[in-house]
Design a protein around this motif. Sequence first.
Motif, PDB file in Angstrom:
ATOM      1  N   LYS B  30       0.865  -1.186   0.000  1.00 49.02           N
ATOM      2  CA  LYS B  30       0.000   0.000   0.000  1.00 49.02           C
ATOM      3  C   LYS B  30       0.900   1.235   0.000  1.00 49.02           C
ATOM      4  O   LYS B  30       1.940   1.253   0.651  1.00 49.02           O
ATOM      5  CB  LYS B  30      -0.858   0.023   1.258  1.00 49.02           C
ATOM      6  N   ALA B  31       0.444   2.257  -0.708  1.00 46.82           N
ATOM      7  CA  ALA B  31       1.275   3.462  -0.819  1.00 46.82           C
ATOM      8  C   ALA B  31       1.384   4.170   0.527  1.00 46.82           C
ATOM      9  O   ALA B  31       0.409   4.287   1.253  1.00 46.82           O
ATOM     10  CB  ALA B  31       0.663   4.408  -1.853  1.00 46.82           C
ATOM     11  N   THR B  32       2.577   4.629   0.851  1.00 44.89           N
ATOM     12  CA  THR B  32       2.757   5.343   2.116  1.00 44.89           C
ATOM     13  C   THR B  32       2.746   6.846   1.909  1.00 44.89           C
ATOM     14  O   THR B  32       2.877   7.610   2.855  1.00 44.89           O
ATOM     15  CB  THR B  32       4.084   4.951   2.790  1.00 44.89           C
ATOM     16  N   GLU B  33       2.662   7.248   0.657  1.00 41.29           N
ATOM     17  CA  GLU B  33       2.537   8.678   0.378  1.00 41.29           C
ATOM     18  C   GLU B  33       1.379   8.907  -0.579  1.00 41.29           C
ATOM     19  O   GLU B  33       0.957   7.993  -1.286  1.00 41.29           O
ATOM     20  CB  GLU B  33       3.836   9.214  -0.247  1.00 41.29           C
ATOM     21  N   PHE B  34       0.888  10.121  -0.584  1.00 41.34           N
ATOM     22  CA  PHE B  34      -0.266  10.437  -1.412  1.00 41.34           C
ATOM     23  C   PHE B  34       0.106  11.589  -2.348  1.00 41.34           C
ATOM     24  O   PHE B  34       0.332  12.701  -1.902  1.00 41.34           O
ATOM     25  CB  PHE B  34      -1.420  10.846  -0.489  1.00 41.34           C
ATOM     26  N   TRP B  35       0.200  11.286  -3.635  1.00 42.06           N
ATOM     27  CA  TRP B  35       0.588  12.315  -4.599  1.00 42.06           C
ATOM     28  C   TRP B  35      -0.643  12.706  -5.404  1.00 42.06           C
ATOM     29  O   TRP B  35      -1.008  12.050  -6.374  1.00 42.06           O
ATOM     30  CB  TRP B  35       1.664  11.786  -5.548  1.00 42.06           C
ATOM     31  N   LEU B  36      -1.253  13.813  -5.017  1.00 44.28           N
ATOM     32  CA  LEU B  36      -2.550  14.162  -5.568  1.00 44.28           C
ATOM     33  C   LEU B  36      -2.561  14.315  -7.088  1.00 44.28           C
ATOM     34  O   LEU B  36      -3.513  13.931  -7.751  1.00 44.28           O
ATOM     35  CB  LEU B  36      -3.033  15.472  -4.923  1.00 44.28           C
ATOM     36  N   PHE B  37      -1.502  14.876  -7.640  1.00 45.21           N
ATOM     37  CA  PHE B  37      -1.556  15.195  -9.072  1.00 45.21           C
ATOM     38  C   PHE B  37      -0.946  14.114  -9.952  1.00 45.21           C
ATOM     39  O   PHE B  37      -0.635  14.339 -11.098  1.00 45.21           O
ATOM     40  CB  PHE B  37      -0.888  16.553  -9.320  1.00 45.21           C
ATOM     41  N   SER B  38      -0.781  12.942  -9.381  1.00 44.40           N
ATOM     42  CA  SER B  38      -0.224  11.851 -10.170  1.00 44.40           C
ATOM     43  C   SER B  38      -1.322  10.879 -10.557  1.00 44.40           C
ATOM     44  O   SER B  38      -2.331  10.748  -9.876  1.00 44.40           O
ATOM     45  CB  SER B  38       0.843  11.144  -9.330  1.00 44.40           C
ATOM     46  N   PHE B  39      -1.131  10.189 -11.683  1.00 46.12           N
ATOM     47  CA  PHE B  39      -2.064   9.148 -12.095  1.00 46.12           C
ATOM     48  C   PHE B  39      -1.380   7.788 -12.075  1.00 46.12           C
ATOM     49  O   PHE B  39      -1.775   6.872 -12.778  1.00 46.12           O
ATOM     50  CB  PHE B  39      -2.596   9.431 -13.509  1.00 46.12           C
ATOM     51  N   ALA B  40      -0.309   7.711 -11.263  1.00 48.97           N
ATOM     52  CA  ALA B  40       0.522   6.512 -11.276  1.00 48.97           C
ATOM     53  C   ALA B  40      -0.284   5.259 -10.970  1.00 48.97           C
ATOM     54  O   ALA B  40      -1.105   5.218 -10.066  1.00 48.97           O
ATOM     55  CB  ALA B  40       1.657   6.667 -10.266  1.00 48.97           C
ATOM     56  N   LYS B  41      -0.028   4.232 -11.758  1.00 49.39           N
ATOM     57  CA  LYS B  41      -0.670   2.942 -11.554  1.00 49.39           C
ATOM     58  C   LYS B  41      -0.045   2.281 -10.348  1.00 49.39           C
ATOM     59  O   LYS B  41       1.161   2.307 -10.205  1.00 49.39           O
ATOM     60  CB  LYS B  41      -0.386   2.097 -12.800  1.00 49.39           C
ATOM     61  N   PRO B  42      -0.750   1.551  -9.521  1.00 46.05           N
ATOM     62  CA  PRO B  42      -2.201   1.462  -9.474  1.00 46.05           C
ATOM     63  C   PRO B  42      -2.825   2.379  -8.434  1.00 46.05           C
ATOM     64  O   PRO B  42      -4.025   2.591  -8.429  1.00 46.05           O
ATOM     65  CB  PRO B  42      -2.417   0.012  -9.036  1.00 46.05           C
ATOM     66  N   HIS B  43      -1.996   2.934  -7.525  1.00 48.87           N
ATOM     67  CA  HIS B  43      -2.574   3.626  -6.368  1.00 48.87           C
ATOM     68  C   HIS B  43      -3.301   4.910  -6.738  1.00 48.87           C
ATOM     69  O   HIS B  43      -4.492   5.086  -6.459  1.00 48.87           O
ATOM     70  CB  HIS B  43      -1.468   3.950  -5.356  1.00 48.87           C
ATOM     71  N   MET B  44      -2.581   5.855  -7.365  1.00 44.84           N
ATOM     72  CA  MET B  44      -3.205   7.145  -7.642  1.00 44.84           C
ATOM     73  C   MET B  44      -4.248   7.024  -8.743  1.00 44.84           C
ATOM     74  O   MET B  44      -5.238   7.747  -8.761  1.00 44.84           O
ATOM     75  CB  MET B  44      -2.148   8.184  -8.039  1.00 44.84           C
ATOM     76  N   ALA B  46      -6.221   4.495  -9.077  1.00 48.58           N
ATOM     77  CA  ALA B  46      -7.421   4.026  -8.378  1.00 48.58           C
ATOM     78  C   ALA B  46      -8.109   5.194  -7.686  1.00 48.58           C
ATOM     79  O   ALA B  46      -9.341   5.308  -7.696  1.00 48.58           O
ATOM     80  CB  ALA B  46      -7.037   2.966  -7.343  1.00 48.58           C
ATOM     81  N   PHE B  47      -7.309   6.064  -7.090  1.00 50.14           N
ATOM     82  CA  PHE B  47      -7.880   7.222  -6.405  1.00 50.14           C
ATOM     83  C   PHE B  47      -8.721   8.060  -7.358  1.00 50.14           C
ATOM     84  O   PHE B  47      -9.882   8.380  -7.082  1.00 50.14           O
ATOM     85  CB  PHE B  47      -6.759   8.063  -5.787  1.00 50.14           C
ATOM     86  N   HIS B  48      -8.137   8.430  -8.497  1.00 53.91           N
ATOM     87  CA  HIS B  48      -8.855   9.330  -9.410  1.00 53.91           C
ATOM     88  C   HIS B  48     -10.084   8.664 -10.009  1.00 53.91           C
ATOM     89  O   HIS B  48     -11.137   9.283 -10.142  1.00 53.91           O
ATOM     90  CB  HIS B  48      -7.914   9.854 -10.496  1.00 53.91           C
ATOM     91  N   LEU B  49      -9.969   7.376 -10.351  1.00 55.66           N
ATOM     92  CA  LEU B  49     -11.130   6.670 -10.906  1.00 55.66           C
ATOM     93  C   LEU B  49     -12.251   6.607  -9.880  1.00 55.66           C
ATOM     94  O   LEU B  49     -13.417   6.816 -10.197  1.00 55.66           O
ATOM     95  CB  LEU B  49     -10.736   5.250 -11.318  1.00 55.66           C
ATOM     96  N   SER B  50     -11.882   6.308  -8.619  1.00 61.53           N
ATOM     97  CA  SER B  50     -12.954   6.102  -7.649  1.00 61.53           C
ATOM     98  C   SER B  50     -13.620   7.414  -7.250  1.00 61.53           C
ATOM     99  O   SER B  50     -14.843   7.473  -7.151  1.00 61.53           O
ATOM    100  CB  SER B  50     -12.449   5.338  -6.423  1.00 61.53           C
ATOM    101  N   TRP B  51     -12.853   8.499  -7.048  1.00 63.68           N
ATOM    102  CA  TRP B  51     -13.543   9.716  -6.632  1.00 63.68           C
ATOM    103  C   TRP B  51     -14.420  10.247  -7.751  1.00 63.68           C
ATOM    104  O   TRP B  51     -15.528  10.737  -7.501  1.00 63.68           O
ATOM    105  CB  TRP B  51     -12.595  10.792  -6.095  1.00 63.68           C
ATOM    106  N   PHE B  52     -13.951  10.115  -9.002  1.00 68.49           N
ATOM    107  CA  PHE B  52     -14.749  10.650 -10.086  1.00 68.49           C
ATOM    108  C   PHE B  52     -16.042   9.860 -10.302  1.00 68.49           C
ATOM    109  O   PHE B  52     -17.105  10.442 -10.534  1.00 68.49           O
ATOM    110  CB  PHE B  52     -13.949  10.733 -11.389  1.00 68.49           C
TER     111      PHE B  52
END
Lengths: 204, 510
Positions: B30-44, B46-52
Amino acid sequence: MAALLSCQVRVLPLLLLLLLCYLGPSAAVLFSSLPKTIIVTASPSPGQVLYAGVDQMNVTWAINQSLPGATVSAYKKVKVSFCYAPASQADRGWRKTDDNLKKDKTCQFKITTQPYATAGSVAYTVERSIPTATFFVRAYVLDSEDAEVAYGQSTNAQKTTNLFDVVGITGRHSSLGIAAACFSAFSVVALAFFFVVEKRKAKK
Amino acid sequence: MEDSGKPSLHVESSAAEGSHFKLPVDSEQKATEFWLFSFAKPHMRAFHLSWFSFFCCFVSTFAAPPLLPLIRDNLNLTTTDIGNAGIASVSGAVFARLAMGTACDLIGPRLASASLTLLTAPAVYFTSVINSASSYLLVRFFTGFSLASFVSTQFWMSSMFSPPVVGVANGIAGGWGNLGGGATQLIMPLVYDLIHHIGSTNFTAWRIAFFIPGFMQTISAIAVIALGQDLPNGNYRKLEKAGDKHKDSFRKVFYHAVTNYRGWILALTYGYCFGVELTIDNIVAEYFYDKFNVNLRTAGIIAASFGLANIISRPGGGLLSDWMSRRYGMRGRLWGLWVVQIVGGVLCIVLGRMNNLSASIIVMVLFSFFVQAACGLTFGVVPFVSRRSLGMISGMTGGGGNVGAVITQLIFFKGSKYSKETGITLMGVMILCCTLPITLIYFPQWGGLFCGPRPKATAEDYYAAEWSEDEKERGYHSASVKFAENSVREGGRRRDSSPAVPADDTPSHA
């Protein structure tokens, strides 16, 4: 001399007050204060059903000179509107009748506004934006500041007689239904497709 | 082992893949950092897909309220019809959220969320052909089911992000999703105006407008399936087939969720922050319109600003939760939640007493910040209640939010027993009462609001207790053990300095 001046000084505020009374649009016009000096007749017979966008109706109005409180000199315009009957206002706060005409929501659809004459009429095709409801017709007489000074309506004071119905358009079209069905089918089929792909990937 | 934030990038050699992540990860990948403006697979990603996709569900669920002045005349609705439909719109999701929690535990958040979103899209499309009060109620009821995608969002974030950043991830995903409730109050009137301007009559234009939220829902769901991934290492089905992930039993997951009292308390308190938010979404435009005589467009803008505060308020709650945890551990998370929700309740009481338009708006905006931050803070605590039944606990809490909305609207906002302002004040009092149970939440290994932790209790014991001896022998609980290790920081700063080494030496640490 001094007495005259003091007299003017006393009269001045009174004059200003009177002036404000005429000018002030902030003064709320109460419906209960309006004299019913106009006689309004609407062509639909009681209980008749009119279809929005299709049917026509006639409204005629005339001033009743014999009724008291008719200061005709102030009458400048006549505004004729569709107004909701109590049956269509029940449990619908956005159509509530309020004595303060600024807050009153009874008459929401204007038929016509015309310069004042002792009598007048209008032929009106019911517009497509009129919703399904029970209505009567009311005419307000406006003065030069567009404030109501008198009224007349096609029904009695309890708003129980001479009411007619309007059936509004549904707004639905068959093309909408077809489009909705297509998009929905696409969504469900897309889901099924991806499920199948998932199963295949897992088998590999 | 964990220390104050240095990322540990290592890859556990497993049969699945020896993959490389852009973000630093922990032992569960699991990612230990949160990079808001990244679309890096799979963590970020997943973030952008799920919030949208969650945002789109909110837009659809609350698409009707801003267009009500047209719908109510077109369909000849009464205030009672409108109130009932408002209650229906949030009640469907009560059970849907519970079912969603289970679905996430069993088939993974990606498929669960996309299925729900694609299966509720037809309700949105068919809103364009309704013609009566009952059909209006039905479409709002079924569209409201889509709010259950909240659970998959939180579950997915809790699967992708490590405890130190899970609060922020959950907070932003939830907040930007809830944003849809505000954005729709601006989007729908705009779309309607455009279509009306092009030439449709008003009673047709509003119908066409509903294709926009429907289409947004369909597209976002397809993106989730096509581009998303359940866990950092892959998707559930593939991992289960490869033997890397044990397929759990519904009965056990259900049992461990309903017997955990913390889940029930959080469900109640969430009903009085998120439930209140949903209630306000349904009534605030009408409130300002009637009480202050503003026109409909102004009422819509004011209503939108309540929901739009979610851009920062809910994420702010998540950030605050993580920040409190760094200093004070789980006790900090609980204190933050309690205090913020109480302030929200007080502001709600004040809002109902305001008689001046600008003061009312200011209080409402402040109120929105606190109540939405409380939602973010709640989901800073939820991931730690259970590891085995994470989905179900998330579902219970989420469902509790909707129950709060249903109950509140039924008691205070149906019919004319209470004026709207009295209703709002009483709702504030109820918030205060229903926030008290937070004082009862206690984690043996970390403590509670007023009590410290038990001396010998460990996170490993707490999470391993969800598995039987038999299951432990087979190693089914390995994910829970890893999670326990990664949650060591929930013990607070004092615990940090003494390395809490787990009894069994797991091979994953350098």
